[in-house]
Scaffold this motif. Structure first.
Motif, short mmCIF file in Angstrom:
data_model
loop_
_atom_site.label_atom_id
_atom_site.label_comp_id
_atom_site.label_asym_id
_atom_site.label_seq_id
_atom_site.Cartn_x
_atom_site.Cartn_y
_atom_site.Cartn_z
N GLU A 59 26.20 31.94 3.90
CA GLU A 59 25.87 31.45 2.53
C GLU A 59 25.60 32.67 1.57
O GLU A 59 25.06 33.51 2.04
N PRO A 60 25.57 32.47 0.30
CA PRO A 60 25.05 33.75 -0.61
C PRO A 60 23.73 33.90 -0.44
O PRO A 60 22.81 33.10 0.08
N CYS A 61 23.24 35.40 -0.63
CA CYS A 61 22.12 35.90 -0.41
C CYS A 61 21.06 34.99 -1.50
O CYS A 61 21.40 34.66 -2.57
N GLN A 62 19.84 34.99 -0.89
CA GLN A 62 18.74 34.19 -1.62
C GLN A 62 17.34 34.95 -1.19
O GLN A 62 17.25 35.17 0.03
N SER A 63 16.73 35.20 -2.02
CA SER A 63 15.23 35.94 -1.87
C SER A 63 14.33 35.37 -2.48
O SER A 63 14.25 34.50 -3.64
N HIS A 64 13.01 35.57 -2.13
CA HIS A 64 11.72 34.84 -2.42
C HIS A 64 10.52 35.75 -2.38
O HIS A 64 10.29 36.33 -1.20
N TYR A 65 9.90 36.42 -3.32
CA TYR A 65 9.06 37.19 -3.04
C TYR A 65 7.43 36.55 -3.40
O TYR A 65 7.34 36.04 -4.69
N LEU A 66 6.57 36.86 -2.75
CA LEU A 66 5.11 36.13 -2.91
C LEU A 66 4.15 37.11 -3.16
O LEU A 66 3.83 38.08 -2.26
N SER A 67 3.42 37.01 -4.15
CA SER A 67 1.81 37.71 -4.25
C SER A 67 0.93 36.92 -3.10
O SER A 67 1.08 36.15 -2.85
N ALA A 68 0.02 37.92 -2.92
CA ALA A 68 -1.10 37.43 -1.84
C ALA A 68 -1.68 35.94 -2.37
O ALA A 68 -1.64 35.15 -1.32
N GLY A 69 -1.85 35.76 -3.59
CA GLY A 69 -2.34 34.38 -4.17
C GLY A 69 -1.34 33.48 -3.92
O GLY A 69 -2.09 32.22 -3.98
N GLU A 70 -0.20 33.63 -3.63
CA GLU A 70 0.92 32.52 -3.47
C GLU A 70 1.06 32.15 -1.99
O GLU A 70 1.97 31.20 -1.82
N VAL A 71 0.47 32.68 -1.31
CA VAL A 71 0.61 32.57 0.17
C VAL A 71 -0.39 31.30 0.60
O VAL A 71 -1.42 31.46 0.55
N ALA A 72 0.28 30.32 1.37
CA ALA A 72 -0.34 29.12 1.79
C ALA A 72 -1.40 29.61 2.64
O ALA A 72 -1.06 30.39 3.65
N GLU A 73 -2.43 28.78 3.04
CA GLU A 73 -3.37 29.36 3.93
C GLU A 73 -4.11 28.03 4.57
O GLU A 73 -4.47 27.13 3.85
#
Length: 278
Positions: free
Chosen positions: A129-143
């Motif tokens: 499938e086509p490339c897909q990317s996702h970049y998260l900052s520290a505050g966007e990471v679920a915990e």
């Protein structure tokens, strides 16, 4: 025997462990041609500790059939993809790049950087499938304490990254003396962990720099921190396909690999024409 020791004694056994092979600031813990066969869909893992004075530039290089996933504990890394996506991954950030049918990317540490890079073998329906990317900052990471949820879900926390189903990948911190019991979903028979700081018992001692693979089952992992510790943990349903390997690619069939390598060549020709490759 104390209750803690009794619990540890009953925990899931380690069946394989390694300290990998170090090349400068990077330690290769898993490759698709070795431990990746044991723990697929997790097929590659690097532990990196890059100093500001000798930070390598990784240069343009391709992938297909996999997703790359970087967990950056310290520092900052710049990145650029042939999709046009570029930026800087900050400390605590997460990089997810689903290469699919083919993509090239490059990056370099902007300062001292520590963390893990993982490859995940994609299922057949996503590998081309086509490339897909996702970049998260520290505050966007679920915990959900004590874990940051990089992929999948744990407790009430769910990752923002759209990834293949039946995969959990957690970034965990335990205080000295703290015990944590991880109960994987019932269909996750693969489990492993890799330690970047401290010493754990699970039930054997696992220290900074170690990767431990657990016996296949859906039983709980009982983890006791002897000192303040940080580690990543993966659990998943086992990837059902043989690993068909290219130089930078992992696919499920020779035909899928050929399609990925064809797309990689096409994009590489464009990079060469633009003067990015020599």
């Amino acid at each position: 025997m104390s209750a803690v020791l009794q619990t540890l004694a009953a925990s899931r056994a380690i069946v394989y462990r390694t300290r990998g092979r170090r090349h400068g600031s990077i330690t290769r813990l898993v490759s698709p041609s070795d431990i990746g066969e044991l723990i697929k869909p997790f097929v590659f893992l690097d532990l990196f500790d890059i100093s500001a004075t000798d930070a390598p530039n990784f240069g343009w290089h391709p992938h297909s059939g996999i997703a790359t996933l970087t967990v950056l504990h310290e520092g900052a890394i710049d990145y650029q993809e042939t999709t046009g996506v570029k930026g800087v991954l900050p400390a605590g950030g997460i990089e997810w790049m689903r290469a699919g049918r083919g993509v090239w990317h490059t990056g370099a540490a902007l300062q001292s950087a520590k963390g893990f890079q993982l490859w995940i073998a994609l299922p057949a329906e996503l590998e081309n499938e086509p490339c897909q990317s996702h970049y998260l900052s520290a505050g966007e990471v679920a915990e959900e304490k004590p874990a940051r949820v990089i992929l999948g879900s744990y407790g009430r926390a769910k990752s923002a990254i759209t990834a293949p189903q039946r995969i959990n990948y957690l970034d965990v911190r335990l205080a000295a003396g703290e015990q944590w019991i991880y109960q994987p979903p019932s269909d996750h028979e693969v489990a492993w962990l890799a330690v970047s700081q401290g010493t754990l018992r699970t039930p054997e001692h696992v220290t900074a720099g170690d990767l431990a693979v657990f016996e296949e089952s859906n039983s709980a992992l009982v983890i006791q921190a002897d000192s303040a510790s940080r580690f990543v943990l993966g659990s998943a349903a086992k990837h059902p396909h043989d690993l068909v390997l290219g130089r930078y690619s992992v696919h499920t069939t020779p035909a899928a690999l050929a399609a990925g390598e064809s797309e990689i060549q096409r994009i590489g020709n464009q990079l060469a024409s633009a003067g990015f490759l020599r």
